[in-house]
Write an enzyme that holds these catalytic residues in place. Structure first.
Site, PDB file in Angstrom:
ATOM      1  CD  GLU A 216      -3.056  -1.081   0.225  1.00  0.00           C
ATOM      2  OE1 GLU A 216      -3.055  -0.170  -0.623  1.00  0.00           O
ATOM      3  OE2 GLU A 216      -3.894  -1.994   0.245  1.00  0.00           O
TER       4      GLU A 216
ATOM      5  CG  HIS B 237      -4.616  -0.161   5.338  1.00  0.00           C
ATOM      6  ND1 HIS B 237      -5.989  -0.080   5.289  1.00  0.00           N
ATOM      7  CD2 HIS B 237      -4.302  -1.383   4.814  1.00  0.00           C
ATOM      8  CE1 HIS B 237      -6.471  -1.195   4.760  1.00  0.00           C
ATOM      9  NE2 HIS B 237      -5.470  -2.000   4.471  1.00  0.00           N
TER      10      HIS B 237
ATOM     11  CG  HIS C 207      -7.647  -5.348   7.226  1.00  0.00           C
ATOM     12  ND1 HIS C 207      -7.017  -6.483   6.749  1.00  0.00           N
ATOM     13  CD2 HIS C 207      -7.290  -4.357   6.376  1.00  0.00           C
ATOM     14  CE1 HIS C 207      -6.316  -6.190   5.660  1.00  0.00           C
ATOM     15  NE2 HIS C 207      -6.443  -4.898   5.420  1.00  0.00           N
TER      16      HIS C 207
ATOM     17  CG  HIS D  78      -9.164  -3.094   1.896  1.00  0.00           C
ATOM     18  ND1 HIS D  78      -8.304  -2.710   0.907  1.00  0.00           N
ATOM     19  CD2 HIS D  78      -8.382  -3.635   2.853  1.00  0.00           C
ATOM     20  CE1 HIS D  78      -7.065  -3.041   1.223  1.00  0.00           C
ATOM     21  NE2 HIS D  78      -7.094  -3.587   2.407  1.00  0.00           N
TER      22      HIS D  78
HETATM   23  P1  13P Z   1       1.050  -5.565   2.984  1.00  0.00           P
HETATM   24  O1  13P Z   1       1.421  -6.843   3.653  1.00  0.00           O
HETATM   25  O2  13P Z   1       1.676  -5.423   1.623  1.00  0.00           O
HETATM   26  O3  13P Z   1       1.347  -4.372   3.892  1.00  0.00           O
HETATM   27  O4  13P Z   1      -0.518  -5.575   2.712  1.00  0.00           O
HETATM   28  C1  13P Z   1      -1.461  -5.704   3.723  1.00  0.00           C
HETATM   29  C2  13P Z   1      -2.747  -5.034   3.409  1.00  0.00           C
HETATM   30  O5  13P Z   1      -3.540  -4.833   4.307  1.00  0.00           O
HETATM   31  C3  13P Z   1      -3.055  -4.628   2.017  1.00  0.00           C
HETATM   32  O6  13P Z   1      -4.159  -3.783   1.968  1.00  0.00           O
HETATM   33 ZN    ZN Z   2      -5.506  -3.947   3.707  1.00  0.00          ZN
END
Ligand code: 13P
Ligand code: ZN
Length: 269
Positions: free
Chosen positions: A119, A142, A144, A214
């Site tokens: 990302e 970022h 989840h 996401h």
């Molecule tokens: P990475 O392992 O490349 O950081 O990706 C994790 C992710 O949440 C992608 O949106």
């Molecule tokens: Zn992600």
């Protein structure tokens, strides 16, 4: 091998905060496998010796143009690395990169050639945007979070400001600490430049951005602040979900109670 953190207590402290936050993300259940990513602009902690460090690999394109980040340094979680591992060993599960003078690529300089998160286009575009608007923000996150992502699967919640108002109305603190609310980016391919561009557009108007189906993208002066933003929004989401699970639609604070909050705390919205 000597770590770049040795003899640099301020830089080490910044990386410790990142590791601590990575542990929280795992404990919260927001970071399955390699889920989520962190980048922090650490240029303020960089000395001449670091500037002279050779690249551990050739320059790699970022895919985006970052004119204001030339010569800047970032700690980045490694792609495919786990937050729970980053918590214990930040320099083996992340790396420090330098943006090259072209402003379009980066090189890894320490400690190991760990390739940064997929990302990176979104993270670096956001850091470039901070420089553009003179923001003091140095950290982006970022992750989840389950309840917020679940809410993004319900179309009516994705209408402008619906989720923001719902989350604000669950508990007064949410409006106080997330006063610009949650922007929405319709689903886009993870890691894409389109996702990066849509994210910086939403950060013009909102504190945190939801990536539909996401995750969320949060920012702050440091990584703890970015984490706090997601934590506060998630608390509201959990109150909502809990009420629904108890079999009722929560009343929420009234419009008048929310207006009163805005006036009392001089909030922007
Ligand atoms: P990475 O392992 O490349 O950081 O990706 C994790 C992710 O949440 C992608 O949106
Ligand atoms: Zn992600």
């Amino acid at each position: 091998m000597k770590s770049i953190l040795e003899g640099r207590p301020l830089l080490a402290q910044e990386i410790e905060k990142i590791a601590e936050t990575a542990g929280y993300l795992w404990q919260k259940g927001w970071a399955e496998r390699n889920g989520g990513n962190i980048t922090v602009n650490i240029t303020d902690f960089v000395d001449e010796e670091i500037r002279r460090l050779p690249a551990l690999c050739g320059a790699i394109s970022t895919g985006v143009c970052l004119p204001l980040l030339k010569g800047c340094y970032f700690f980045c979680k490694g792609t495919n690395k786990r937050m729970r591992d980053l918590a214990r060993h930040p320099m083996q599960n992340g790396s420090i990169i330098r943006i090259t003078d072209s402003g379009e690529s980066y090189e890894i300089i320490a400690d190991e050639p760990v390739k940064p998160t997929s990302e990176l286009p979104s993270h670096l575009s956001v850091h470039n945007y901070f420089r553009e608007i003179g923001s003091p923000y140095r950290a982006s996150l970022h992750t989840h979070p389950i309840e917020l992502v679940a809410m993004s699967h319900h179309k009516p919640f994705l209408e402008k400001d619906v989720l923001t108002n719902l989350l604000w109305s669950m508990i007064p603190e949410t409006k106080a600490f997330c006063p610009k609310g949650l922007g929405i980016v319709p689903y886009k391919l993870p890691g894409s430049v389109e996702l990066a561009e849509a994210t910086i557009r939403e950060l013009d108007d909102y504190d945190v951005v939801m990536w539909e189906k996401h995750g969320v993208f949060a920012v702050g002066n440091d990584i703890m602040e970015a984490f706090d933003q997601v934590d506060v929004l998630t608390k509201s989401a959990q109150i909502y979900v809990n009420a629904r699970n108890m079999g009722f639609e929560p009343d929420g604070m009234t419009a008048e109670q929310m207006r009163e909050m805005s006036v009392a705390f001089h909030l922007p919205k």
